[in-house]
Design a protein around this motif. Sequence first.
Motif, PDB file in Angstrom:
ATOM      1  N   LYS A  25      40.660  33.074  45.786  1.00 52.79           N
ATOM      2  CA  LYS A  25      40.634  33.764  44.582  1.00 52.79           C
ATOM      3  C   LYS A  25      41.909  34.398  43.937  1.00 52.79           C
ATOM      4  CE  LYS A  25      35.855  35.509  44.881  1.00 52.79           C
ATOM      5  NZ  LYS A  25      35.202  36.818  45.197  1.00 52.79           N
ATOM      6  N   LYS A  26      42.814  34.511  44.701  1.00 52.30           N
ATOM      7  CA  LYS A  26      43.873  35.233  44.231  1.00 52.30           C
ATOM      8  C   LYS A  26      44.797  34.123  43.671  1.00 52.30           C
ATOM      9  CE  LYS A  26      48.273  37.598  45.866  1.00 52.30           C
ATOM     10  NZ  LYS A  26      48.835  38.232  47.266  1.00 52.30           N
ATOM     11  N   ARG A  27      44.903  32.782  44.329  1.00 52.70           N
ATOM     12  CA  ARG A  27      45.638  31.757  43.839  1.00 52.70           C
ATOM     13  C   ARG A  27      45.072  31.385  42.591  1.00 52.70           C
ATOM     14  NH1 ARG A  27      47.083  26.918  47.605  1.00 52.70           N
ATOM     15  NH2 ARG A  27      47.922  26.310  45.726  1.00 52.70           N
ATOM     16  N   ASN A  76      39.238  35.211  49.704  1.00 57.37           N
ATOM     17  CA  ASN A  76      40.139  36.286  48.868  1.00 57.37           C
ATOM     18  C   ASN A  76      41.403  35.614  48.531  1.00 57.37           C
ATOM     19  OD1 ASN A  76      38.404  38.389  48.822  1.00 57.37           O
ATOM     20  ND2 ASN A  76      39.297  39.501  50.490  1.00 57.37           N
ATOM     21  N   PHE A  77      41.966  34.670  49.394  1.00 59.40           N
ATOM     22  CA  PHE A  77      43.218  33.909  49.294  1.00 59.40           C
ATOM     23  C   PHE A  77      42.962  32.798  48.035  1.00 59.40           C
ATOM     24  CE2 PHE A  77      45.702  30.358  49.943  1.00 59.40           C
ATOM     25  CZ  PHE A  77      47.351  30.774  49.964  1.00 59.40           C
ATOM     26  N   PHE A  80      43.527  33.179  40.304  1.00 51.16           N
ATOM     27  CA  PHE A  80      43.853  34.101  39.427  1.00 51.16           C
ATOM     28  C   PHE A  80      45.071  33.826  38.885  1.00 51.16           C
ATOM     29  CE2 PHE A  80      45.310  38.332  38.126  1.00 51.16           C
ATOM     30  CZ  PHE A  80      44.657  38.503  37.249  1.00 51.16           C
ATOM     31  N   GLN A  81      46.185  33.761  39.855  1.00 49.78           N
ATOM     32  CA  GLN A  81      47.507  33.544  39.533  1.00 49.78           C
ATOM     33  C   GLN A  81      47.697  32.121  38.722  1.00 49.78           C
ATOM     34  OE1 GLN A  81      49.248  33.314  43.488  1.00 49.78           O
ATOM     35  NE2 GLN A  81      49.602  35.451  43.312  1.00 49.78           N
ATOM     36  N   LYS A  82      47.006  31.250  38.999  1.00 48.86           N
ATOM     37  CA  LYS A  82      47.299  29.942  38.115  1.00 48.86           C
ATOM     38  C   LYS A  82      46.516  30.258  36.604  1.00 48.86           C
ATOM     39  CE  LYS A  82      46.756  26.418  41.560  1.00 48.86           C
ATOM     40  NZ  LYS A  82      46.268  25.206  42.203  1.00 48.86           N
ATOM     41  N   LYS A  83      45.727  31.118  36.622  1.00 50.28           N
ATOM     42  CA  LYS A  83      44.926  31.261  35.328  1.00 50.28           C
ATOM     43  C   LYS A  83      45.959  32.340  34.450  1.00 50.28           C
ATOM     44  CE  LYS A  83      40.801  33.269  33.196  1.00 50.28           C
ATOM     45  NZ  LYS A  83      39.415  33.975  33.345  1.00 50.28           N
ATOM     46  N   GLU A  84      46.277  33.120  35.130  1.00 44.24           N
ATOM     47  CA  GLU A  84      47.485  34.034  34.356  1.00 44.24           C
ATOM     48  C   GLU A  84      48.686  33.222  34.133  1.00 44.24           C
ATOM     49  OE1 GLU A  84      47.592  37.434  33.734  1.00 44.24           O
ATOM     50  OE2 GLU A  84      45.457  37.232  34.076  1.00 44.24           O
TER      51      GLU A  84
END
Length: 151
Positions: free
Chosen positions: A103-105, A100-101, A107-111
Amino acid sequence: MLKGFKEFILRGNVIDLAVAVVIGAAFTGIVNAIVTSVLNPLIGALFSAQSLAKALPVVIPTLNGSGKPATLFFGAVIAAVIQFLLVAIVVYFALVVPINFLKKRAFQKKEAGVPAVEADTPPTELELLTDIRNLLANTSAPGAEHGKHTS
């Protein structure tokens, strides 16, 4: 009939499931080692008990009173519940939290506009051919026209 079997076997989710089962079986050894070698001795030290499997026996006499009475070991059920909870805790903190960590990172990089994986992608065939053409054009004799050989 064989064509249908081939399609079934080569379907992506069947292969993914097979890989998951193999990895799960391999990971079971790691989780069991952590639970039986680390966590169970800690619980045993807390409760001053070697094993819960034979704890809390309840003896039930037979209906006619002449046979051997049945013994229920509720401690074994409690031990199984504790074992399940410990395995669930190990799996959660060893697999779910890190994934989950990550995936969150990602997603943040993609955003933020940064690619999640910065890998060198190989050039396409068209790019390679263009580079070859440019190299050949640069190595030709000065004054010669492109596409014509000089002798």
